[in-house]
Scaffold this motif. Structure first.
Motif, PDB file in Angstrom:
ATOM      1  N   LYS A   1      39.126  94.114  66.804  1.00 42.47           N
ATOM      2  CA  LYS A   1      40.501  94.252  66.304  1.00 42.47           C
ATOM      3  C   LYS A   1      41.431  94.684  67.439  1.00 42.47           C
ATOM      4  N   GLY A   2      40.952  95.640  68.228  1.00 42.81           N
ATOM      5  CA  GLY A   2      41.751  96.141  69.352  1.00 42.81           C
ATOM      6  C   GLY A   2      42.055  95.046  70.358  1.00 42.81           C
TER       7      GLY A   2
ATOM      8  N   ILE B   1      42.066  91.760  69.864  1.00 46.12           N
ATOM      9  CA  ILE B   1      42.913  90.719  69.267  1.00 46.12           C
ATOM     10  C   ILE B   1      44.371  91.189  69.238  1.00 46.12           C
ATOM     11  N   GLU B   2      44.567  92.457  68.894  1.00 44.10           N
ATOM     12  CA  GLU B   2      45.934  93.003  68.858  1.00 44.10           C
ATOM     13  C   GLU B   2      46.502  93.131  70.264  1.00 44.10           C
ATOM     14  N   ARG B   3      45.678  93.580  71.189  1.00 42.50           N
ATOM     15  CA  ARG B   3      46.141  93.772  72.572  1.00 42.50           C
ATOM     16  C   ARG B   3      46.670  92.460  73.151  1.00 42.50           C
ATOM     17  N   ASP B   4      45.945  91.377  72.890  1.00 46.73           N
ATOM     18  CA  ASP B   4      46.327  90.086  73.457  1.00 46.73           C
ATOM     19  C   ASP B   4      47.183  89.260  72.499  1.00 46.73           C
ATOM     20  N   ASN B   5      47.552  89.865  71.369  1.00 48.31           N
ATOM     21  CA  ASN B   5      48.427  89.200  70.407  1.00 48.31           C
ATOM     22  C   ASN B   5      47.877  87.836  69.961  1.00 48.31           C
TER      23      ASN B   5
ATOM     24  N   SER C   1      45.935  85.114  67.334  1.00 46.28           N
ATOM     25  CA  SER C   1      45.925  84.900  65.881  1.00 46.28           C
ATOM     26  C   SER C   1      44.501  84.566  65.414  1.00 46.28           C
TER      27      SER C   1
ATOM     28  N   GLU D   1      41.563  85.850  62.832  1.00 41.24           N
ATOM     29  CA  GLU D   1      41.277  86.719  61.692  1.00 41.24           C
ATOM     30  C   GLU D   1      39.842  87.239  61.805  1.00 41.24           C
TER      31      GLU D   1
ATOM     32  N   GLY E   1      39.073  97.155  60.618  1.00 40.69           N
ATOM     33  CA  GLY E   1      39.886  96.019  61.071  1.00 40.69           C
ATOM     34  C   GLY E   1      39.607  94.690  60.398  1.00 40.69           C
TER      35      GLY E   1
ATOM     36  N   GLU F   1      39.856  91.630  57.941  1.00 40.06           N
ATOM     37  CA  GLU F   1      40.950  91.062  57.143  1.00 40.06           C
ATOM     38  C   GLU F   1      40.431  90.169  56.025  1.00 40.06           C
TER      39      GLU F   1
END
Ligand code: DX5
Ligand code: ZN
Length: 214
Positions: free
Chosen positions: A158-159, A161-165, A167, A169, A188, A190
């Motif tokens: 999750k970290g 995926i969020e760090r690199d923006n 998409s 799931e 994290g 979804e």
């Protein structure tokens, strides 16, 4: 809101169309566990069955391929009506060309990792996939206990995926119930795959609603 993908593996296989009706109203997708008797010690079904049930449901078909050599059979699953196709990082085919083959056909592509497999091996693929399926049981059967050691892996994914923006799931599969589902979501996840917890309940649609609101 969390998406729920009931796994048909826990349904009564003598009446699949009726079983799908039991979850159709509240499920977000239908999780289809394909096993080849080689990648795992169990055999389930192939594209013929997927094609047969395609007309029985409007749900997205989330096809999880527990197959040693998925590439050769993927076109048949695409033709059968798969909306998402997930291959295992531990399979024997080359991952990137197989992912691209799926995406070139306009189908979403996922990669799955078994509980002992480190996240590191799929990090280079995160920019290429739509779905990361983190197994919380060793694949092969429904009704197994959730392996909580995978929770840090979900958090780490999750970290990244969020760090690199990105998409991508995160879907978690195996041993999901109210307690473990909440743990997976907090880490994290979804999308939650739930087999026995949904299909063994007296009111599967309500059970799905409970999981969605975790
Ligand atoms: C395991 C499958 C799972 C399984 C989930 O090999 O990939 O999708 O059917 O079933 P439960 O929720 O009962 O663990
Ligand atoms: Zn599965």
């Amino acid at each position: 809101m969390i998406k729920i993908a009931p796994s048909l593996l826990s349904a009564n296989f003598s009446c699949l169309a009726e079983e799908i009706k039991r979850i159709e109203q509240t499920a977000d997708m239908l999780h289809l566990d394909v096993m080849d008797g080689h990648f795992v010690n169990n055999i389930t079904f192939g594209p013929v069955v997927v094609s047969a049930i395609r007309s029985k449901s409007k749900l997205l078909f989330d096809v999880h391929l527990m197959i040693t050599n998925p590439a050769q059979i993927i076109p048949a699953f695409i033709k059968a009506g798969a909306d998402i196709i997930t291959i295992h990082a531990e399979c024997r085919d080359e991952l990137l060309p197989t992912i691209r083959m799926i995406k070139d056909a306009g189908v979403k592509a996922g990669v799955s990792i078994n509980p002992p497999t480190p996240l590191e091996i799929i990090i280079p693929l995160l920019g290429e996939i739509d779905l990361l399926l983190i197994m919380s049981v060793n694949p092969g059967w429904s009704g197994q206990g959730f392996i909580s050691e995978v929770l840090p892996k979900i958090r780490e994914a999750k970290g990244l995926i969020e760090r690199d923006n990105l998409s991508v799931e995160i879907e978690v599969d195996g041993g999901i119930n109210i307690v473990t589902g909440k743990q997976a979501v907090e880490a994290g996840a979804e999308i939650l795959v739930a087999g026995s917890f949904v299909f063994n309940s007296s009111d599967p649609c309500n059970t799905i609603e409970i999981l969605k609101n975790l």
